[in-house]
Design a protein around this motif. Structure first.
Motif, PDB file in Angstrom:
ATOM      1  N   PHE A  76       0.829  -1.206   0.000  1.00  0.00           N
ATOM      2  CA  PHE A  76       0.000   0.000   0.000  1.00  0.00           C
ATOM      3  C   PHE A  76       0.866   1.259   0.000  1.00  0.00           C
ATOM      4  O   PHE A  76       0.616   2.200  -0.750  1.00  0.00           O
ATOM      5  N   LEU A  86      -5.575   5.003  -6.147  1.00  0.00           N
ATOM      6  CA  LEU A  86      -6.185   4.036  -5.221  1.00  0.00           C
ATOM      7  C   LEU A  86      -7.702   4.091  -5.213  1.00  0.00           C
ATOM      8  O   LEU A  86      -8.352   3.315  -4.518  1.00  0.00           O
ATOM      9  N   SER A  87      -8.300   5.008  -5.994  1.00  0.00           N
ATOM     10  CA  SER A  87      -9.755   5.130  -5.987  1.00  0.00           C
ATOM     11  C   SER A  87     -10.445   3.933  -6.632  1.00  0.00           C
ATOM     12  O   SER A  87     -11.640   3.751  -6.454  1.00  0.00           O
ATOM     13  N   ILE A  88      -9.699   3.099  -7.356  1.00  0.00           N
ATOM     14  CA  ILE A  88     -10.335   1.926  -7.960  1.00  0.00           C
ATOM     15  C   ILE A  88     -10.673   0.871  -6.921  1.00  0.00           C
ATOM     16  O   ILE A  88     -11.469  -0.023  -7.181  1.00  0.00           O
ATOM     17  N   PHE A  89     -10.071   0.967  -5.743  1.00  0.00           N
ATOM     18  CA  PHE A  89     -10.356  -0.001  -4.685  1.00  0.00           C
ATOM     19  C   PHE A  89     -11.570   0.378  -3.845  1.00  0.00           C
ATOM     20  O   PHE A  89     -12.046  -0.433  -3.061  1.00  0.00           O
ATOM     21  N   PHE A  90     -12.033   1.588  -3.967  1.00  0.00           N
ATOM     22  CA  PHE A  90     -13.151   2.064  -3.142  1.00  0.00           C
ATOM     23  C   PHE A  90     -14.387   2.243  -4.018  1.00  0.00           C
ATOM     24  O   PHE A  90     -14.278   2.673  -5.166  1.00  0.00           O
TER      25      PHE A  90
END
Length: 93
Positions: A76, A86-90
């Motif tokens: 991370f 990292l917005s693809i994980f949320f």
């Protein structure tokens, strides 16, 4: 001298001058051989069974979980440093 006979090595009964102990001082043995089940003349099937038993009977599950958590945190941090989005994980909200 035969054509197809291999030459035998010479054997000596040499004992080192300052050696005080039991067994052969020239025997090469690994440090942890006495603690392993898979070392020795067990056969191929026996080696696989012993290795599988050692793999299944690992007593410290918390250490494995701790290593996985540390690896996830480091990945991370690496993704943050290289600027990965990292917005693809949320979920989008």
């Amino acid at each position: 001298m035969g054509i197809f006979k291999t030459r035998q090595n010479k054997k000596y009964n040499y004992i080192p001058r300052h050696y005080q102990g039991e067994g052969n001082p020239f025997e090469i043995k690994h440090k942890f051989d006495e603690h392993r089940k898979t070392v020795g003349n067990v056969g191929l099937k026996g080696k696989f069974e012993n290795a599988w038993d050692d793999y299944k009977n690992t007593p410290d599950k918390t250490a494995n979980r701790r290593i996985l958590i540390i690896a996830a945190i480091l990945i991370f941090i690496f993704l943050l440093i290289i600027g990965f989005d990292l917005s693809i994980f949320f979920p989008k909200g």
